[in-house]
Design an enzyme around this catalytic site. Structure first.
Site, PDB file in Angstrom:
ATOM      1  N   HIS A 129      48.175  44.281  23.814  1.00 60.64           N
ATOM      2  CA  HIS A 129      46.923  43.935  24.059  1.00 60.64           C
ATOM      3  C   HIS A 129      46.273  45.114  25.073  1.00 60.64           C
ATOM      4  O   HIS A 129      45.894  44.998  26.215  1.00 60.64           O
ATOM      5  CB  HIS A 129      47.060  42.725  25.056  1.00 60.64           C
ATOM      6  CG  HIS A 129      45.684  42.045  25.557  1.00 60.64           C
ATOM      7  ND1 HIS A 129      44.862  41.468  24.763  1.00 60.64           N
ATOM      8  CD2 HIS A 129      45.441  41.520  26.732  1.00 60.64           C
ATOM      9  CE1 HIS A 129      43.924  40.918  25.244  1.00 60.64           C
ATOM     10  NE2 HIS A 129      44.146  40.953  26.742  1.00 60.64           N
ATOM     11  N   ARG A 181      42.965  48.509  31.362  1.00 59.43           N
ATOM     12  CA  ARG A 181      44.014  47.304  31.406  1.00 59.43           C
ATOM     13  C   ARG A 181      45.153  48.121  32.315  1.00 59.43           C
ATOM     14  O   ARG A 181      45.632  47.507  33.084  1.00 59.43           O
ATOM     15  CB  ARG A 181      44.203  46.629  30.433  1.00 59.43           C
ATOM     16  CG  ARG A 181      43.381  45.588  29.869  1.00 59.43           C
ATOM     17  CD  ARG A 181      44.030  44.554  28.678  1.00 59.43           C
ATOM     18  NE  ARG A 181      43.093  43.872  28.100  1.00 59.43           N
ATOM     19  CZ  ARG A 181      42.248  43.998  27.171  1.00 59.43           C
ATOM     20  NH1 ARG A 181      42.246  45.051  26.457  1.00 59.43           N
ATOM     21  NH2 ARG A 181      41.432  42.970  26.608  1.00 59.43           N
ATOM     22  N   ASP A 204      49.023  30.247  45.164  1.00 58.22           N
ATOM     23  CA  ASP A 204      48.355  31.364  45.335  1.00 58.22           C
ATOM     24  C   ASP A 204      48.611  31.948  46.591  1.00 58.22           C
ATOM     25  O   ASP A 204      49.139  31.119  47.642  1.00 58.22           O
ATOM     26  CB  ASP A 204      46.721  31.265  45.163  1.00 58.22           C
ATOM     27  CG  ASP A 204      46.294  32.683  44.930  1.00 58.22           C
ATOM     28  OD1 ASP A 204      45.607  33.062  43.939  1.00 58.22           O
ATOM     29  OD2 ASP A 204      45.886  33.557  45.880  1.00 58.22           O
ATOM     30  N   ALA A 226      45.517  31.467  41.615  1.00 55.67           N
ATOM     31  CA  ALA A 226      44.300  30.506  41.532  1.00 55.67           C
ATOM     32  C   ALA A 226      43.170  31.085  41.368  1.00 55.67           C
ATOM     33  O   ALA A 226      42.207  30.749  42.232  1.00 55.67           O
ATOM     34  CB  ALA A 226      44.526  29.871  42.915  1.00 55.67           C
ATOM     35  N   ARG A 242      40.295  43.376  36.270  1.00 56.55           N
ATOM     36  CA  ARG A 242      39.784  44.667  35.838  1.00 56.55           C
ATOM     37  C   ARG A 242      38.324  44.639  36.234  1.00 56.55           C
ATOM     38  O   ARG A 242      37.613  43.418  36.576  1.00 56.55           O
ATOM     39  CB  ARG A 242      39.582  44.954  34.316  1.00 56.55           C
ATOM     40  CG  ARG A 242      40.761  45.510  33.968  1.00 56.55           C
ATOM     41  CD  ARG A 242      40.439  46.334  32.636  1.00 56.55           C
ATOM     42  NE  ARG A 242      40.012  45.335  31.612  1.00 56.55           N
ATOM     43  CZ  ARG A 242      39.504  45.600  30.202  1.00 56.55           C
ATOM     44  NH1 ARG A 242      39.384  46.954  30.003  1.00 56.55           N
ATOM     45  NH2 ARG A 242      39.267  44.796  29.285  1.00 56.55           N
TER      46      ARG A 242
END
Length: 316
Positions: free
Chosen positions: A178, A91, A36, A13, A85
């Protein structure tokens, strides 16, 4: 006849989870469960968004919770849980911390929603999809990572800005992992149907500028992290996940670049990596194998090796 609304569970969340909740509600894609581990956060965001429903005119139930059992029998699940991050982090720096979170998420999906279509957003993306897949035991057509849609959107936006034309007329996509080794395919990019290579030949944009845009696309997430200084991108990532979710829920069969499980396609075995797929009511319905030129193929292979090393570093 009563129409059963879809149940969409969002695990995490934070900024993306909250934005997703709002976007799903505005589009009336289904009822939302926002989960969450932080007490009060999902409940507060759910209530805040629900209180906007009389103004915006949407009819969906939004539930905030800290209990995994509330995701039971979800039609679709989007995972954004984990740490984000910060400036100076890659990442991949998130790897070990977020892998533990994904293990717990995967186990609970297996327990409560084994038939859901699952979209993973948590970074480092390709490795995190692998972890969720391992512990959820989902069929490979029912789990996918959100990366290529976002990276492609950034690529298209940068091209449109440089050319000073509508983003709607730019078609382009990004393959591979990614991260820094992603592969924006100049070979397949077009402007209103005209290949980008011809646009370069016409003198509307230089090859040097295209190369700069490719590099900016690779660093698109970092650019926003550095600007925000606390947190990472969330509007465009949320839009990207919604695009994938809608294609599944509405059986749109859109061709979207996503981190999908390859089992021989592109010469890659048993790895989640970004490739174009068709997403419809059965999840990933087809993986499209695009021909690449030699330099693109070399970059793609490098990206595959990078993701494989990352997954390997997680151990068993």
């Amino acid at each position: 006849m009563t129409v059963q609304r879809k149940k969409i569970s969002l695990i995490g969340a934070g900024n993306i989870g909250g934005t997703l909740t709002h976007m799903i509600a505005l589009r009336e894609l289904g009822d939302v469960v926002l989960l969450d581990i932080s007490d009060g956060i999902p409940q507060g965001k759910a209530l805040d968004i629900a209180e906007s429903s009389p103004i915006d005119g949407f009819n969906v139930n939004i539930t905030g919770t800290n209990r995994y059992e509330d995701i039971k029998n979800s039609d679709a699940i989007i995972i954004t849980a984990g740490i984000a991050r910060k400036p100076g982090m890659s990442r991949d720096d998130l790897l070990q911390t977020n892998a533990k979170v994904m293990k717990e998420v995967g186990e609970n999906i297996k327990k409560y929603s084994p038939n859901a279509f699952v979209i993973v957003v948590t970074n480092p993306l390709d490795a995190m999809v692998s972890v969720v897949h391992k512990f959820s035991n989902l069929p490979t057509n029912m789990i996918v990572g959100m990366a290529g849609v976002l990276d492609s959107s950034r690529f298209r936006y940068f091209l449109a800005s440089e050319l000073n034309i509508s983003v709607e007329d730019i078609s382009a996509f990004v393959l591979g992992g990614h991260g820094d080794t992603m592969v924006p395919l100049i070979n397949c990019a077009s402007v209103a149907g005209v290949p980008l290579t011809q646009i370069i030949d016409m003198g509307l944009i230089t090859q040097k500028k295209v190369d700069e845009i490719v590099e900016r696309t690779r660093n698109g997430g970092k650019e926003i992290v550095d600007l925000l200084k606390s947190g990472s991108a969330y509007y465009a990532p949320a839009s990207s996940a919604i695009c994938m979710l809608e294609s599944y829920l509405k059986d749109k069969r859109r061709i979207l670049p996503c981190a999908a499980y390859l089992n021989g396609e592109y010469g890659v075995e048993e790895l989640f990596i970004g490739v174009p797929v068709i997403i419809g009511k059965n999840g990933i319905e087809k993986i499209l194998e695009v021909k690449m030129n030699d330099s693109e193929q070399e970059m793609f292979n490098k990206s595959v090796n990078s993701v494989r090393e990352l997954v390997k570093s997680l151990g068993s």
